[in-house]
Scaffold this active site. Structure first.
Site, short mmCIF file in Angstrom:
data_model
loop_
_atom_site.label_atom_id
_atom_site.label_comp_id
_atom_site.label_asym_id
_atom_site.label_seq_id
_atom_site.Cartn_x
_atom_site.Cartn_y
_atom_site.Cartn_z
N ASN A 219 0.86 -1.18 0.00
CA ASN A 219 0.00 0.00 0.00
C ASN A 219 0.90 1.23 0.00
OD1 ASN A 219 -1.79 2.06 0.55
ND2 ASN A 219 -2.26 1.36 2.64
N TRP A 220 0.99 1.88 -1.15
CA TRP A 220 1.88 3.05 -1.25
C TRP A 220 1.28 4.30 -0.61
CZ3 TRP A 220 4.44 3.14 -6.84
CH2 TRP A 220 5.38 2.09 -6.90
N LYS A 221 0.01 4.24 -0.25
CA LYS A 221 -0.68 5.41 0.33
C LYS A 221 -0.49 6.64 -0.60
CE LYS A 221 -0.10 3.25 4.77
NZ LYS A 221 0.03 3.36 6.22
N HIS B 2 -9.47 1.19 4.86
CA HIS B 2 -8.20 1.38 5.58
C HIS B 2 -8.43 2.34 6.75
CE1 HIS B 2 -4.12 2.56 6.56
NE2 HIS B 2 -3.72 1.46 5.93
N GLU C 15 -6.81 4.73 7.82
CA GLU C 15 -6.56 6.14 7.50
C GLU C 15 -7.77 6.75 6.80
OE1 GLU C 15 -2.79 5.53 5.57
OE2 GLU C 15 -1.93 4.97 7.51
N GLU D 106 -5.29 -4.89 10.70
CA GLU D 106 -4.27 -3.86 10.89
C GLU D 106 -4.55 -3.08 12.17
OE1 GLU D 106 -2.30 -2.76 6.89
OE2 GLU D 106 -4.06 -1.50 7.16
N GLY E 22 2.65 2.25 10.77
CA GLY E 22 3.62 3.32 10.61
C GLY E 22 4.36 3.69 11.89
N SER F 177 3.50 -2.15 10.31
CA SER F 177 4.95 -2.22 10.57
C SER F 177 5.58 -3.56 10.21
CB SER F 177 5.25 -1.85 12.02
OG SER F 177 4.88 -0.50 12.28
N GLY G 255 2.83 -1.14 4.25
CA GLY G 255 2.86 0.26 3.87
C GLY G 255 4.27 0.70 3.53
N GLY G 256 4.95 1.29 4.50
CA GLY G 256 6.26 1.90 4.28
C GLY G 256 7.27 0.99 3.59
P1 PGA Z 1 2.95 0.27 7.55
O1 PGA Z 1 1.46 0.48 6.98
O2 PGA Z 1 3.45 -1.04 6.99
O3 PGA Z 1 3.72 1.45 7.07
O4 PGA Z 1 2.83 0.20 9.03
C1 PGA Z 1 0.59 -0.60 6.83
C2 PGA Z 1 -0.72 -0.12 6.25
O5 PGA Z 1 -1.21 0.94 6.64
O6 PGA Z 1 -1.31 -0.79 5.38
#
Ligand code: PGA
Length: 249
Positions: A9-11, A93, A95, A163, A169, A209, A230-231
């Site tokens: 997930n590149w957000k 998600h 977010e 999640e 993050g 994470s 994500g990251g």
């Molecule tokens: P993260 O994000 O791996 O940067 O913690 C995961 C996500 O939000 O899908």
């Protein structure tokens, strides 16, 4: 047998220059032993799908609207994602639930729209730190699962991503026991709702994470069928060892 899935997930990260990471990823994994999905910003979906046309790595969106079309300025419909080259979409998600106030009912309607457009819906759920500390985790994720997944969902079009919000993050990861407890609970809940075999076929991802250094131990947990990353999905050099750990699991 559930096919494992490594989803990135590149957000809201990445302009055209970021597509070079996809070339590196595809070159490193010409025949991955697991499903690999990258969800870039909507503006890059078409170019990402073109870049990966000769690769088994697939491309997804990060959200869609519940309607097929209409007066919804700034939104993107599921069939538009599909036409751009997406085969999946992340829905609900945390977010989006936080930034846009998305409710379980809205996530369910978006998920239904994604499935109707032929996409695989990756539906996210997870507890806050307050929920975790108050001992409410299973109640919260159970209610999110019930409310966010439409009745006609099945394993070929539905993936669930657990999640914990406090792990996204932050570099904080639940214990393996905590991950296992939630995944076993979600498995039982899906089987109770959809029937034992259909419920057992639905893939359950862990997200929050996930890094090259912790992926292998997380993938060894019962009922963890992959990760939503994500990251560590932004650079091929980070995502590639996570894919390799899942292949080895
Ligand atoms: P993260 O994000 O791996 O940067 O913690 C995961 C996500 O939000 O899908």
């Amino acid at each position: 047998m559930r096919r494992k899935l490594a989803a990135g997930n590149w957000k809201m990260n990445g302009t055209g220059a970021q597509l070079a990471e996809l070339d590196r990823l595809a070159a490193a994994h010409p025949e991955p032993g697991v499903d690999v999905l990258i969800c870039p910003p909507a503006t890059l979906i078409h170019r990402a799908a073109s870049a990966l046309a000769q690769s088994p790595v697939s491309v997804g969106g990060q959200d869609c609207h519940a309607a097929m079309s209409g007066a919804h300025t700034g939104d993107v419909a599921a069939q538009m994602l599909a036409e751009a080259g997406a085969t999946a979409a992340i829905l609900g998600h945390s977010e989006r639930r936080a930034d846009h106030g998305e409710t379980d009912a809205q996530v369910r309607d978006k998920t239904a729209a994604a499935i109707a457009a032929g996409l695989v819906a990756v539906v996210c759920l997870g507890e806050s730190l307050d929920d975790r500390e108050a001992g409410r985790t299973l109640d919260v994720v159970g209610a999110q699962l019930d409310g966010s997944v439409p009745d006609d969902a099945s394993a070929d079009r539905l993936v669930i991503a657990y999640e914990p919000i406090w792990a996204i993050g932050t570099g904080k990861v639940p214990t393996l026991e905590q991950i296992g407890e939630v995944h076993d609970f979600l498995r039982d809940r899906l089987s109770a709702r959809f029937g034992r075999e259909p419920g057992t076929a639905i893939r359950l991802l862990y997200g929050g994470s996930v890094k090259p250094g912790n992926a292998a131990e997380i993938f060894a947990v019962n009922n963890v069928d992959g990760a939503l990353v994500g990251g560590a999905s932004l650079k091929a050099e980070d995502f590639s060892p996570i894919i390799a750990a899942l292949e080895a699991a």
